[in-house]
Design a protein around this motif. Structure first.
Motif, PDB file in Angstrom:
ATOM      1  N   GLY A  72       0.805  -1.217   0.000  1.00  0.00           N
ATOM      2  CA  GLY A  72       0.000   0.000   0.000  1.00  0.00           C
ATOM      3  C   GLY A  72       0.837   1.265   0.000  1.00  0.00           C
ATOM      4  N   THR A  73       0.315   2.317  -0.574  1.00  0.00           N
ATOM      5  CA  THR A  73       0.915   3.660  -0.708  1.00  0.00           C
ATOM      6  C   THR A  73       2.196   3.672  -1.545  1.00  0.00           C
ATOM      7  OG1 THR A  73       2.368   3.766   1.239  1.00  0.00           O
ATOM      8  CG2 THR A  73       0.062   4.306   1.618  1.00  0.00           C
ATOM      9  N   ALA A  74       2.530   2.545  -2.173  1.00  0.00           N
ATOM     10  CA  ALA A  74       3.801   2.488  -2.910  1.00  0.00           C
ATOM     11  C   ALA A  74       3.594   2.644  -4.418  1.00  0.00           C
ATOM     12  CB  ALA A  74       4.533   1.183  -2.612  1.00  0.00           C
ATOM     13  N   GLY A  75       2.462   3.189  -4.820  1.00  0.00           N
ATOM     14  CA  GLY A  75       2.239   3.389  -6.257  1.00  0.00           C
ATOM     15  C   GLY A  75       2.793   4.714  -6.729  1.00  0.00           C
ATOM     16  N   ARG A  76       3.470   5.420  -5.856  1.00  0.00           N
ATOM     17  CA  ARG A  76       3.932   6.758  -6.212  1.00  0.00           C
ATOM     18  C   ARG A  76       5.158   6.699  -7.121  1.00  0.00           C
ATOM     19  NH1 ARG A  76       1.141  10.177  -2.990  1.00  0.00           N
ATOM     20  NH2 ARG A  76       2.391  11.902  -3.730  1.00  0.00           N
ATOM     21  N   TYR A  77       5.439   7.818  -7.790  1.00  0.00           N
ATOM     22  CA  TYR A  77       6.653   7.930  -8.605  1.00  0.00           C
ATOM     23  C   TYR A  77       7.246   9.313  -8.382  1.00  0.00           C
ATOM     24  CZ  TYR A  77       3.875  10.746 -11.839  1.00  0.00           C
ATOM     25  OH  TYR A  77       3.090  11.737 -12.388  1.00  0.00           O
ATOM     26  N   GLY A 181      -5.917  14.949 -11.872  1.00  0.00           N
ATOM     27  CA  GLY A 181      -5.717  15.777 -10.689  1.00  0.00           C
ATOM     28  C   GLY A 181      -4.613  15.359  -9.745  1.00  0.00           C
ATOM     29  N   ARG A 182      -3.933  14.247 -10.022  1.00  0.00           N
ATOM     30  CA  ARG A 182      -2.728  13.915  -9.236  1.00  0.00           C
ATOM     31  C   ARG A 182      -1.566  14.658  -9.895  1.00  0.00           C
ATOM     32  NH1 ARG A 182      -3.072  11.938  -4.279  1.00  0.00           N
ATOM     33  NH2 ARG A 182      -5.210  11.233  -4.128  1.00  0.00           N
ATOM     34  N   ALA A 183      -0.628  15.154  -9.098  1.00  0.00           N
ATOM     35  CA  ALA A 183       0.377  16.004  -9.736  1.00  0.00           C
ATOM     36  C   ALA A 183       1.741  15.976  -9.069  1.00  0.00           C
ATOM     37  CB  ALA A 183      -0.125  17.445  -9.748  1.00  0.00           C
ATOM     38  N   ASN A 286     -12.039   7.231  -4.752  1.00  0.00           N
ATOM     39  CA  ASN A 286     -11.191   6.041  -4.744  1.00  0.00           C
ATOM     40  C   ASN A 286      -9.789   6.394  -4.271  1.00  0.00           C
ATOM     41  OD1 ASN A 286     -10.192   7.399  -6.893  1.00  0.00           O
ATOM     42  ND2 ASN A 286     -11.228   6.138  -8.412  1.00  0.00           N
ATOM     43  N   ALA A 287      -8.921   5.402  -4.315  1.00  0.00           N
ATOM     44  CA  ALA A 287      -7.583   5.604  -3.751  1.00  0.00           C
ATOM     45  C   ALA A 287      -6.522   5.476  -4.828  1.00  0.00           C
ATOM     46  CB  ALA A 287      -7.342   4.554  -2.681  1.00  0.00           C
ATOM     47  N   CYS A 288      -5.292   5.826  -4.472  1.00  0.00           N
ATOM     48  CA  CYS A 288      -4.156   5.561  -5.354  1.00  0.00           C
ATOM     49  C   CYS A 288      -3.931   4.039  -5.399  1.00  0.00           C
ATOM     50  CB  CYS A 288      -2.895   6.218  -4.814  1.00  0.00           C
ATOM     51  SG  CYS A 288      -2.998   8.006  -4.665  1.00  0.00           S
ATOM     52  N   HIS A 289      -3.075   3.614  -6.311  1.00  0.00           N
ATOM     53  CA  HIS A 289      -2.775   2.192  -6.505  1.00  0.00           C
ATOM     54  C   HIS A 289      -2.585   1.448  -5.174  1.00  0.00           C
ATOM     55  CE1 HIS A 289      -0.913  -1.296  -8.503  1.00  0.00           C
ATOM     56  NE2 HIS A 289      -0.075  -1.299  -7.479  1.00  0.00           N
ATOM     57  N   PHE A 290      -3.447   0.496  -4.910  1.00  0.00           N
ATOM     58  CA  PHE A 290      -3.333  -0.417  -3.770  1.00  0.00           C
ATOM     59  C   PHE A 290      -3.246   0.269  -2.410  1.00  0.00           C
ATOM     60  CE2 PHE A 290      -2.874  -4.577  -5.715  1.00  0.00           C
ATOM     61  CZ  PHE A 290      -3.241  -5.392  -4.650  1.00  0.00           C
ATOM     62  N   CYS A 291      -3.807   1.450  -2.258  1.00  0.00           N
ATOM     63  CA  CYS A 291      -3.653   2.148  -0.975  1.00  0.00           C
ATOM     64  C   CYS A 291      -4.832   1.865  -0.045  1.00  0.00           C
ATOM     65  CB  CYS A 291      -3.518   3.648  -1.201  1.00  0.00           C
ATOM     66  SG  CYS A 291      -3.376   4.507   0.376  1.00  0.00           S
ATOM     67  N   PRO A 292      -4.566   1.368   1.168  1.00  0.00           N
ATOM     68  CA  PRO A 292      -5.653   1.074   2.104  1.00  0.00           C
ATOM     69  C   PRO A 292      -6.143   2.325   2.836  1.00  0.00           C
ATOM     70  CG  PRO A 292      -3.559   0.514   3.111  1.00  0.00           C
ATOM     71  CD  PRO A 292      -3.241   1.039   1.732  1.00  0.00           C
ATOM     72  N   ILE A 293      -5.435   3.439   2.680  1.00  0.00           N
ATOM     73  CA  ILE A 293      -5.804   4.655   3.419  1.00  0.00           C
ATOM     74  C   ILE A 293      -6.906   5.416   2.681  1.00  0.00           C
ATOM     75  CG2 ILE A 293      -4.940   6.836   4.367  1.00  0.00           C
ATOM     76  CD1 ILE A 293      -2.178   5.422   4.573  1.00  0.00           C
ATOM     77  N   ALA A 294      -6.764   5.527   1.362  1.00  0.00           N
ATOM     78  CA  ALA A 294      -7.795   6.150   0.517  1.00  0.00           C
ATOM     79  C   ALA A 294      -8.139   7.566   0.965  1.00  0.00           C
ATOM     80  CB  ALA A 294      -9.054   5.278   0.482  1.00  0.00           C
ATOM     81  N   CYS A 295      -7.143   8.429   1.015  1.00  0.00           N
ATOM     82  CA  CYS A 295      -7.388   9.799   1.484  1.00  0.00           C
ATOM     83  C   CYS A 295      -7.917  10.707   0.373  1.00  0.00           C
ATOM     84  CB  CYS A 295      -6.107  10.397   2.070  1.00  0.00           C
ATOM     85  SG  CYS A 295      -4.906  10.887   0.823  1.00  0.00           S
ATOM     86  N   SER A 296      -7.937  10.226  -0.887  1.00  0.00           N
ATOM     87  CA  SER A 296      -8.316  11.097  -2.014  1.00  0.00           C
ATOM     88  C   SER A 296      -9.719  11.680  -1.843  1.00  0.00           C
ATOM     89  CB  SER A 296      -8.299  10.306  -3.324  1.00  0.00           C
ATOM     90  OG  SER A 296      -7.139   9.545  -3.422  1.00  0.00           O
ATOM     91  N   ARG A 297      -9.894  12.903  -2.265  1.00  0.00           N
ATOM     92  CA  ARG A 297     -11.204  13.589  -2.188  1.00  0.00           C
ATOM     93  C   ARG A 297     -11.800  13.731  -3.583  1.00  0.00           C
ATOM     94  NH1 ARG A 297     -12.558  13.054   2.592  1.00  0.00           N
ATOM     95  NH2 ARG A 297     -11.371  11.230   2.011  1.00  0.00           N
TER      96      ARG A 297
HETATM   97  S1  SF4 Z   1      -4.678   7.623  -1.354  1.00  0.00           S
HETATM   98 FE1  SF4 Z   1      -3.678   9.162  -0.045  1.00  0.00          FE
HETATM   99  S2  SF4 Z   1      -2.453   8.001   1.429  1.00  0.00           S
HETATM  100 FE2  SF4 Z   1      -2.953   6.632  -0.277  1.00  0.00          FE
HETATM  101  S3  SF4 Z   1      -1.142   6.796  -1.642  1.00  0.00           S
HETATM  102 FE3  SF4 Z   1      -2.726   8.225  -2.379  1.00  0.00          FE
HETATM  103  S4  SF4 Z   1      -2.138  10.173  -1.408  1.00  0.00           S
HETATM  104 FE4  SF4 Z   1      -1.066   8.551  -0.269  1.00  0.00          FE
END
Ligand code: SF4
Length: 401
Positions: A72-77, A181-183, A286-297
């Motif tokens: 989780g949260t590791a889909g970032r680049y 909208g991700r940037a 929804n959330a970023c790739h495989f993220c269990p936190i899902a903070c996106s608005r």
């Molecule tokens: S949904 Fe939120 S916590 Fe999860 S990877 Fe994206 S920005 Fe980070």
């Protein structure tokens, strides 16, 4: 090496040469993760005196060993470049799905160099790379660009990283935008991409990364994801997103207010907070790739002047566009954030610059003559929206800001 494909894709836009290189395994081991790897490659390849917007400047897009896995949260680049804003190294991060999709094309790193003679976009599909004309996309905003390119490659699961008019006109704090909208936003990567006549990078891949112990990794990732998905702070983030910071941090004076000149201001912070967003405009997200936190608005606003249906602002964007400018209308601030997203402008630098201009106006350092008639008064939502539009289009006083 496990966790990586061990491959770098280099694209020279001047010569249109596309080449694959083997990544140095020592670098992969010594500089774990996208930031470290990108900065090391930049150190090797870009002399310190390089002009960030010159043909010699390069863009390094990097991933880490767990990108595109079930962690989780590791889909970032990361995007590593020399910033046209500061003149020094910059490392900008983004979530969403683009990073994972890029890694699944079979590469860990993408290096962009040179400059195309006309607007182009890059299409990478499972190791096949094409440079295509993007003349028809000039002036298109980031959401239109994404939709048009997904239609063009006939794949609505293709992920698009692009610039909007902000990057095309060379706004120094313009950003790149992926996945609606991700940037990677800080430091002006949009201006660097625009200076290379590169409008977008489309990726689609199916190549899985090799892991040393796939079953062990799966068990470990599951445990971490469960743990990260359960805590109280996670629950708050899932319900209210990062805007919850506005609801709480004003109490300890930890919110930027009126261009940093006021310690705390409860009324403004609460009217721009996560609770207000939740109660008035939030829709399922929804959330970023495989993220269990899902903070996106994701927010929906019906008020005509601010009508929108798209990603809502994060805490930093609300702080910069809202409390810093004293605009306490969450609909107006969300709409200003939306404009930044579609024009490809960094919300934080944009709001901070407008707040600075407002203070200059208050102190008489600039007047209506300088602003082209705009009254830059604190809390003026209409002017906030107008100025964001002008910055995005590179027009009038907006170009100066
Ligand atoms: S949904 Fe939120 S916590 Fe999860 S990877 Fe994206 S920005 Fe980070």
């Amino acid at each position: 090496m496990n966790g990586y494909h061990g491959k770098l894709l280099r694209i020279n836009l001047s010569t249109r040469l596309v080449s694959e290189e083997t990544l140095n395994p020592t670098y992969l081991r010594d500089y774990i993760g996208g930031s470290g790897l990108g900065l090391r490659l930049m150190y090797d390849e870009v002399p310190p005196e390089t002009d960030p917007l010159s043909i010699e400047a390069k863009i390094f897009i990097t991933t880490g060993p767990v990108t595109a896995t079930s962690m989780g949260t590791a889909g970032r680049y990361q995007v590593v470049f020399k910033s046209p804003l500061t003149g020094i190294l910059c490392d900008s991060s983004s979530g969403g799905h683009w990073g994972s999709e890029f890694k699944q094309t079979g590469y860990d790193v993408l290096v962009i160099e040179g400059k195309a003679t006309e607007p182009v976009y890059i299409n990478i599909k499972d190791g096949n790379t094409e440079i295509r004309s993007a003349s028809h996309l000039t002036g298109k905003d980031t959401y239109e660009t994404q939709n048009l390119l997904q239609a063009e490659v006939a794949d609505d699961m293709a992920r698009v990283l692009c610039i909007g008019p902000g990057g095309e006109t060379g706004a120094l704090f313009s950003c790149m935008v992926n996945d609606t909208g991700r940037a990677p936003a800080r430091g002006g990567p949009g201006a660097v991409m625009g200076s290379k006549n590169l409008k977008a990078i489309v990726v689609r891949g199916t190549k899985k990364v090799e892991l040393a112990d796939p079953d062990g990794f799966k068990r470990y990732a599951l445990e971490i994801n469960k743990r990260n998905g359960r805590g109280d702070e996670t629950k708050m983030l899932r319900i209210f997103g990062t805007p919850e910071v506005m609801d709480n941090n004003w109490q300890v004076g930890d919110i930027p207010v009126k261009n940093w000149s006021v310690g705390s201001y409860e009324k403004i912070c609460v009217s721009l907070g996560g609770k207000k967003m939740y109660d008035t405009m939030l829709v399922p997200h929804n959330a970023c790739h495989f993220c269990p936190i899902a903070c996106s608005r994701w927010v929906k606003i019906e008020t005509q002047a601010y009508k929108m249906d798209g990603p809502g602002p994060e805490y930093e964007s609300i702080g910069a566009l809202g409390s810093m400018t004293m605009v306490d209308d969450l609909e107006a601030v969300s709409y200003a954030n939306h404009l930044c997203n579609i024009y490809g402008i960094d919300t934080i630098s944009c709001g901070s610059s407008i707040a600075f201009a407002m203070e200059c106006y208050e102190k008489g350092l600039i007047t209506k003559e300088d602003t082209g008639g705009l009254e830059l008064t604190w809390g003026n939502a209409q002017v906030l929206i107008q100025l964001v539009e002008m910055i995005g289009k590179g027009e009038g006083f907006g170009k100066f800001v």
